[in-house]
Write an enzyme that holds these catalytic residues in place. Sequence first.
Site, PDB file in Angstrom:
ATOM      1  N   ASN A 194       0.531  -1.401   0.100  1.00 18.27           N
ATOM      2  CA  ASN A 194      -0.223  -0.071   0.076  1.00 18.27           C
ATOM      3  C   ASN A 194       1.042   1.234   0.114  1.00 18.27           C
ATOM      4  O   ASN A 194       1.831   1.341   1.036  1.00 18.27           O
ATOM      5  CB  ASN A 194      -0.807  -0.173   1.138  1.00 18.27           C
ATOM      6  CG  ASN A 194      -2.160   0.931   1.177  1.00 18.27           C
ATOM      7  OD1 ASN A 194      -2.318   1.477  -0.076  1.00 18.27           O
ATOM      8  ND2 ASN A 194      -2.704   0.856   2.074  1.00 18.27           N
TER       9      ASN A 194
ATOM     10  N   HIS B  47     -14.947  -4.939  11.146  1.00 21.30           N
ATOM     11  CA  HIS B  47     -14.747  -3.486  11.600  1.00 21.30           C
ATOM     12  C   HIS B  47     -15.820  -2.777  12.083  1.00 21.30           C
ATOM     13  O   HIS B  47     -16.433  -2.304  11.165  1.00 21.30           O
ATOM     14  CB  HIS B  47     -13.782  -2.774  10.675  1.00 21.30           C
ATOM     15  CG  HIS B  47     -12.356  -3.152  10.316  1.00 21.30           C
ATOM     16  ND1 HIS B  47     -11.378  -2.374   9.986  1.00 21.30           N
ATOM     17  CD2 HIS B  47     -11.826  -4.466  10.380  1.00 21.30           C
ATOM     18  CE1 HIS B  47     -10.233  -2.851   9.978  1.00 21.30           C
ATOM     19  NE2 HIS B  47     -10.355  -4.249  10.290  1.00 21.30           N
TER      20      HIS B  47
ATOM     21  N   ARG C 184     -13.793  -5.594  15.885  1.00 21.04           N
ATOM     22  CA  ARG C 184     -12.590  -4.439  16.232  1.00 21.04           C
ATOM     23  C   ARG C 184     -13.556  -3.127  16.250  1.00 21.04           C
ATOM     24  O   ARG C 184     -14.331  -2.970  15.352  1.00 21.04           O
ATOM     25  CB  ARG C 184     -11.423  -4.384  15.039  1.00 21.04           C
ATOM     26  CG  ARG C 184     -10.658  -3.245  15.222  1.00 21.04           C
ATOM     27  CD  ARG C 184      -9.658  -3.277  14.160  1.00 21.04           C
ATOM     28  NE  ARG C 184      -9.751  -1.812  13.339  1.00 21.04           N
ATOM     29  CZ  ARG C 184      -8.785  -1.395  12.731  1.00 21.04           C
ATOM     30  NH1 ARG C 184      -7.860  -2.169  12.470  1.00 21.04           N
ATOM     31  NH2 ARG C 184      -8.887  -0.365  12.153  1.00 21.04           N
TER      32      ARG C 184
ATOM     33  N   TYR D  25      -7.214   8.024  12.176  1.00 19.45           N
ATOM     34  CA  TYR D  25      -7.086   7.081  11.064  1.00 19.45           C
ATOM     35  C   TYR D  25      -7.989   5.699  11.326  1.00 19.45           C
ATOM     36  O   TYR D  25      -8.007   5.165  12.661  1.00 19.45           O
ATOM     37  CB  TYR D  25      -5.678   6.497  10.821  1.00 19.45           C
ATOM     38  CG  TYR D  25      -5.205   5.443  10.055  1.00 19.45           C
ATOM     39  CD1 TYR D  25      -5.401   5.591   8.725  1.00 19.45           C
ATOM     40  CD2 TYR D  25      -5.190   4.183  10.450  1.00 19.45           C
ATOM     41  CE1 TYR D  25      -5.312   4.696   7.765  1.00 19.45           C
ATOM     42  CE2 TYR D  25      -4.922   2.990   9.715  1.00 19.45           C
ATOM     43  CZ  TYR D  25      -5.171   3.390   8.234  1.00 19.45           C
ATOM     44  OH  TYR D  25      -4.925   2.120   7.238  1.00 19.45           O
TER      45      TYR D  25
ATOM     46  N   ASP E 248      -7.146  -1.531  17.598  1.00 16.61           N
ATOM     47  CA  ASP E 248      -5.881  -1.174  17.080  1.00 16.61           C
ATOM     48  C   ASP E 248      -5.438   0.127  17.338  1.00 16.61           C
ATOM     49  O   ASP E 248      -5.928   1.042  17.241  1.00 16.61           O
ATOM     50  CB  ASP E 248      -6.176  -1.345  15.479  1.00 16.61           C
ATOM     51  CG  ASP E 248      -4.772  -1.205  14.557  1.00 16.61           C
ATOM     52  OD1 ASP E 248      -3.766  -1.134  15.279  1.00 16.61           O
ATOM     53  OD2 ASP E 248      -4.803  -1.581  13.482  1.00 16.61           O
TER      54      ASP E 248
ATOM     55  N   HIS F 155      -2.467   1.247  16.301  1.00 19.90           N
ATOM     56  CA  HIS F 155      -1.888   1.871  15.209  1.00 19.90           C
ATOM     57  C   HIS F 155      -0.336   2.413  15.619  1.00 19.90           C
ATOM     58  O   HIS F 155       0.146   3.539  15.017  1.00 19.90           O
ATOM     59  CB  HIS F 155      -2.608   2.778  14.195  1.00 19.90           C
ATOM     60  CG  HIS F 155      -3.719   2.222  13.239  1.00 19.90           C
ATOM     61  ND1 HIS F 155      -3.414   1.395  12.496  1.00 19.90           N
ATOM     62  CD2 HIS F 155      -4.911   2.326  13.689  1.00 19.90           C
ATOM     63  CE1 HIS F 155      -4.537   1.007  12.082  1.00 19.90           C
ATOM     64  NE2 HIS F 155      -5.621   1.682  12.776  1.00 19.90           N
TER      65      HIS F 155
ATOM     66  N   GLU G  11      -3.759  -4.101  19.355  1.00 17.49           N
ATOM     67  CA  GLU G  11      -3.113  -4.284  18.209  1.00 17.49           C
ATOM     68  C   GLU G  11      -1.818  -3.143  18.238  1.00 17.49           C
ATOM     69  O   GLU G  11      -2.259  -2.236  18.363  1.00 17.49           O
ATOM     70  CB  GLU G  11      -3.883  -4.583  17.176  1.00 17.49           C
ATOM     71  CG  GLU G  11      -2.859  -4.609  15.537  1.00 17.49           C
ATOM     72  CD  GLU G  11      -3.980  -4.654  14.541  1.00 17.49           C
ATOM     73  OE1 GLU G  11      -5.124  -4.888  14.453  1.00 17.49           O
ATOM     74  OE2 GLU G  11      -3.266  -4.108  13.468  1.00 17.49           O
TER      75      GLU G  11
ATOM     76  N   GLU H 165       1.504  -6.642  11.305  1.00 21.87           N
ATOM     77  CA  GLU H 165       1.295  -6.498   9.935  1.00 21.87           C
ATOM     78  C   GLU H 165       2.217  -5.888   9.115  1.00 21.87           C
ATOM     79  O   GLU H 165       2.081  -6.069   8.062  1.00 21.87           O
ATOM     80  CB  GLU H 165      -0.167  -5.475  10.065  1.00 21.87           C
ATOM     81  CG  GLU H 165      -0.032  -4.288  10.538  1.00 21.87           C
ATOM     82  CD  GLU H 165      -1.344  -3.580  10.538  1.00 21.87           C
ATOM     83  OE1 GLU H 165      -2.354  -3.988  10.657  1.00 21.87           O
ATOM     84  OE2 GLU H 165      -1.253  -2.258  10.049  1.00 21.87           O
TER      85      GLU H 165
ATOM     86  N   ARG I  43       0.496 -10.907  13.448  1.00 24.31           N
ATOM     87  CA  ARG I  43      -0.245 -10.675  12.438  1.00 24.31           C
ATOM     88  C   ARG I  43       0.366 -10.653  11.334  1.00 24.31           C
ATOM     89  O   ARG I  43      -0.202  -9.968  10.255  1.00 24.31           O
ATOM     90  CB  ARG I  43      -0.686  -9.261  12.896  1.00 24.31           C
ATOM     91  CG  ARG I  43      -1.578  -9.157  14.052  1.00 24.31           C
ATOM     92  CD  ARG I  43      -2.668  -8.118  14.143  1.00 24.31           C
ATOM     93  NE  ARG I  43      -2.973  -7.335  13.309  1.00 24.31           N
ATOM     94  CZ  ARG I  43      -3.777  -7.278  11.811  1.00 24.31           C
ATOM     95  NH1 ARG I  43      -4.799  -8.351  12.331  1.00 24.31           N
ATOM     96  NH2 ARG I  43      -3.997  -6.382  11.401  1.00 24.31           N
TER      97      ARG I  43
ATOM     98  N   HIS J 264      -3.284 -10.042   9.155  1.00 27.81           N
ATOM     99  CA  HIS J 264      -3.741  -8.938   8.577  1.00 27.81           C
ATOM    100  C   HIS J 264      -4.658  -9.235   7.346  1.00 27.81           C
ATOM    101  O   HIS J 264      -4.258  -9.940   6.583  1.00 27.81           O
ATOM    102  CB  HIS J 264      -2.477  -8.216   8.161  1.00 27.81           C
ATOM    103  CG  HIS J 264      -2.636  -6.597   7.806  1.00 27.81           C
ATOM    104  ND1 HIS J 264      -1.558  -6.040   6.917  1.00 27.81           N
ATOM    105  CD2 HIS J 264      -3.545  -5.917   8.015  1.00 27.81           C
ATOM    106  CE1 HIS J 264      -2.087  -4.772   6.660  1.00 27.81           C
ATOM    107  NE2 HIS J 264      -3.228  -4.709   7.464  1.00 27.81           N
TER     108      HIS J 264
ATOM    109  N   ASP K   5      -6.248  -3.506   1.814  1.00 31.14           N
ATOM    110  CA  ASP K   5      -5.015  -3.202   0.694  1.00 31.14           C
ATOM    111  C   ASP K   5      -4.348  -4.363   0.402  1.00 31.14           C
ATOM    112  O   ASP K   5      -3.406  -4.320  -0.274  1.00 31.14           O
ATOM    113  CB  ASP K   5      -4.379  -2.035   1.258  1.00 31.14           C
ATOM    114  CG  ASP K   5      -3.905  -2.182   2.754  1.00 31.14           C
ATOM    115  OD1 ASP K   5      -4.803  -2.125   3.422  1.00 31.14           O
ATOM    116  OD2 ASP K   5      -2.810  -2.615   3.061  1.00 31.14           O
TER     117      ASP K   5
ATOM    118  N   GLU L  34      -8.294 -11.162  10.006  1.00 28.25           N
ATOM    119  CA  GLU L  34      -9.109  -9.923  10.101  1.00 28.25           C
ATOM    120  C   GLU L  34      -9.915 -10.058   8.548  1.00 28.25           C
ATOM    121  O   GLU L  34      -9.416 -10.419   7.563  1.00 28.25           O
ATOM    122  CB  GLU L  34      -7.833  -8.855   9.806  1.00 28.25           C
ATOM    123  CG  GLU L  34      -8.556  -7.388   9.638  1.00 28.25           C
ATOM    124  CD  GLU L  34      -7.436  -6.283   9.486  1.00 28.25           C
ATOM    125  OE1 GLU L  34      -6.397  -6.589   9.344  1.00 28.25           O
ATOM    126  OE2 GLU L  34      -7.857  -5.074   9.666  1.00 28.25           O
TER     127      GLU L  34
ATOM    128  N   TRP M 151       3.060   6.063  13.468  1.00 23.06           N
ATOM    129  CA  TRP M 151       1.621   5.648  13.459  1.00 23.06           C
ATOM    130  C   TRP M 151       1.666   4.223  12.946  1.00 23.06           C
ATOM    131  O   TRP M 151       2.977   3.794  12.729  1.00 23.06           O
ATOM    132  CB  TRP M 151       0.990   6.608  12.514  1.00 23.06           C
ATOM    133  CG  TRP M 151       1.058   6.201  10.895  1.00 23.06           C
ATOM    134  CD1 TRP M 151       1.888   6.653   9.891  1.00 23.06           C
ATOM    135  CD2 TRP M 151      -0.039   5.273  10.273  1.00 23.06           C
ATOM    136  NE1 TRP M 151       1.640   5.917   8.872  1.00 23.06           N
ATOM    137  CE2 TRP M 151       0.334   5.346   9.050  1.00 23.06           C
ATOM    138  CE3 TRP M 151      -1.181   4.840  10.621  1.00 23.06           C
ATOM    139  CZ2 TRP M 151      -0.255   4.500   7.926  1.00 23.06           C
ATOM    140  CZ3 TRP M 151      -1.890   3.989   9.819  1.00 23.06           C
ATOM    141  CH2 TRP M 151      -1.468   4.162   8.400  1.00 23.06           C
TER     142      TRP M 151
END
Length: 403
Positions: free
Chosen positions: A37, A122, A147, A159, A210, A212, A236, A262, A283, A312, A316, A339, A403
Amino acid sequence: MKITAARVIVCCPGRNFVTLKIETDEGLSGVGDATLNGRELAVVSYLQDHVLPCLIGRDPQQIEDIWQYLYKGAYWRRGPVTMSAIAAVDTALWDIKGKIAGLPLYQLLGGRSRSAVMVYGHATGRDIAETVDEVLRHQAEGYRAIRAQSGVPGLDKVYGVSGSGRMYEPADSHLPAEHDWDSAKYLRHTPRLFEAVRAAAGEEVHLLHDVHHRLTPIEAAQLGRSLEPYRLFWIEDPTPAENQQAFRLIRQHTTTPIAVGEVFNSIWDCKWLIEEQLIDYIRATITHAGGITHLRRIADLADLYQVRTGCHGATDLSPVCMGAALHFDTWVPNFGVQEYMPHSELMLSVFQCDWRFEQGMLYCGEKPGHGVDIDEKLAARYPYQRAYLPVNRLQHDGSLHSW
Ligand code: CS2
Ligand code: MG
């Protein structure tokens, strides 16, 4: 059997995907996902300019040898670009092997360990009330693991948070969007979110969150401890994982389970955290961690320490990755959860898949290989469009934040 052709297909049916197709002299072909991504074209070049010329004429059945050849032979080992490229080749070769054998991929790996794959969906909302509604909507759709993310009072954009039931797109703009961040606001808000979610959703459902990679180690420890009353399935990426010692500190303070990986691309990223028992879920997934051949090694190492998989599965990762991951999940003994962010109808018209969702579980198909193919003519109607993940700046002074 020989590889006669290999090509990279880049398309953007709502988001960018990089797909590798490998063809053989016996008419069988296989596909692999190489989507990284926001850095997609780097992998395209790596494959086209440096990997594909070495594949022509090789026996596609020698998956292990080709993996070693690309990994050891490059001299420059690891890294997301290299490992995504190797993953695409590896996934396409497993797909071909399944077609040669006339068997679905999970059978080649050792057969079925479970009837179906538990996935987490999600639930996101601009505030706590909206997130609670989304959690309840997911429960009504049968999800057993959800999640939950929400907007944070006083922060403009967070995000992974979209409004009113819309899925978020991880790479949402032509140049990186700038979000603002304040860890103190987030740390005050998140226990309130989970207090409300747990009260509304009941005891049974698995709740995930998450972070992040945004907190310092001691902030992550505070968060884990403050969420203990709500018994999360995991938090996470509580802190960036380059400094792996940080997880020792977090572990000293909280029993909230931790999921990481991830952004990991090899077993070497995972090894220490697993061996020191500093995480509970790993992940890493097929596309970014060197394909099925390498992810299998990571999962086997994890199993020695009762660390489970939690691949993960954001949008994406292309449907090709998801298809292969579901076969992997159906086999892997130490499976935790998968996920699942459903791809759009348009994406699923370009990629034909044979999995199905029922009552919070995904069922991989029985077609030979991983069961996913790409309609190249249709894909050609959706050319690449540059798109980036956002960056994150501290609200009070604009400094760039993790992040
Ligand atoms: C997220 C992703 O799914 C997740 O857990 O962390 O949205 C992630 O940020 C993207 O896949 C990055 O490309
Ligand atoms: Mg994540």
